[in-house]
Design a protein around this motif. Structure first.
Motif, mmCIF file in Angstrom:
data_model
loop_
_atom_site.group_PDB
_atom_site.id
_atom_site.type_symbol
_atom_site.label_atom_id
_atom_site.label_comp_id
_atom_site.label_asym_id
_atom_site.label_seq_id
_atom_site.Cartn_x
_atom_site.Cartn_y
_atom_site.Cartn_z
ATOM 1 N N UNK A 172 -20.067 -60.765 -90.584
ATOM 2 C CA UNK A 172 -21.497 -60.672 -90.315
ATOM 3 C C UNK A 172 -21.884 -61.318 -88.982
ATOM 4 N N UNK A 173 -20.903 -61.838 -88.262
ATOM 5 C CA UNK A 173 -21.139 -62.309 -86.899
ATOM 6 C C UNK A 173 -21.138 -61.096 -85.977
ATOM 7 N N UNK A 174 -22.327 -60.711 -85.547
ATOM 8 C CA UNK A 174 -22.437 -59.525 -84.702
ATOM 9 C C UNK A 174 -21.922 -59.788 -83.295
ATOM 10 N N UNK A 175 -22.369 -60.888 -82.713
ATOM 11 C CA UNK A 175 -21.971 -61.214 -81.342
ATOM 12 C C UNK A 175 -22.351 -62.666 -81.062
ATOM 13 N N UNK A 176 -21.766 -63.197 -80.014
ATOM 14 C CA UNK A 176 -22.007 -64.586 -79.614
ATOM 15 C C UNK A 176 -22.233 -64.626 -78.109
ATOM 16 N N UNK A 177 -23.141 -65.497 -77.684
ATOM 17 C CA UNK A 177 -23.381 -65.660 -76.259
ATOM 18 C C UNK A 177 -23.922 -67.055 -75.991
ATOM 19 N N UNK A 178 -24.132 -67.367 -74.712
ATOM 20 C CA UNK A 178 -24.707 -68.648 -74.326
ATOM 21 C C UNK A 178 -25.514 -68.440 -73.040
#
Length: 211
Positions: free
Chosen positions: A131-137
């Motif tokens: 369920x982790x679609x995407x990650x960013x910062x």
């Protein structure tokens, strides 16, 4: 009484007490905030996490023994020393990352995560799973101190907008520093999906167990 452990060393009482103010304002929770020593840039790598863990464990014990807290929350998305601290004291110990990730799963199946490091915190990734679609910062941010820069909030908002454009149906903060700069309130003016603030998630966890 809730004990809040900040993993960012600071002499600025306003910054130190920000998470306690959120607890009081949002949940009427009385709390004590303490920070670990000699980590002026907080935790932002495996090396800084290893350095912090024994300091956190010592502070957990001290707050339980000397401050009379009935629970302790480690206000860091990486959940440093959470498991080991639970073995040291007989009160609940929460981790910001784990309670935030579980909260996100209760409302969304496409979670966009905003952090401050190039990689999503492993504890959060494990809980979110598929369920982790995407990650960013935010561009130019690598430590929590960078979030205090004048235009850091705008860069964080832009990063979250990109997550929503990719299909995120919720945004999970993976740094408690976003609470310190009041990102959620400003972000809610720009995006229209649920936003999970880690400090608020810790307050909810404590509210469910306090007597």
């Amino acid at each position: 009484m809730l004990g809040i452990i900040r993993v960012l060393t600071t002499d600025d009482e306003n910054i130190l007490q920000e998470h306690s103010r959120v607890m009081k304002r949002e949940f009427n929770i009385e709390s004590i905030s303490r920070c670990i020593p000699d980590q002026w840039n907080g935790i932002h790598s495996e090396a800084t996490q290893r350095l912090a863990e024994p300091k956190i464990e010592a502070l957990v014990k001290s707050m339980v023994e000397n401050d009379g807290v009935t629970a302790v929350t480690i206000s860091c998305a990486a959940d440093p020393a959470v498991e080991s601290s639970r073995k040291l004291v007989n009160v609940p110990v929460y981790g910001a990352g784990e309670v935030g990730a579980h909260a996100a799963l209760m409302i969304s199946r496409k979670v966009g995560v905003l952090g401050i490091t190039p990689d999503v915190p492993p504890n959060i990734a494990k809980i979110l799973g598929d369920h982790l679609l995407d990650y960013t910062w935010p561009e130019g941010v690598s430590t929590t101190v960078d979030l205090l820069e004048e235009d850091a909030k705008k860069r964080a908002i832009d990063a979250c907008q990109n997550l929503v454009n990719k299909g995120a149906t919720s945004i999970l903060f993976a740094c408690t520093g976003f609470s310190t700069i009041g990102l959620k309130m400003e972000l809610a003016k720009h995006i229209h999906v649920p936003i999970i603030d880690l400090v608020e998630a810790q307050g909810i966890a404590y509210s469910l167990t306090r007597k």
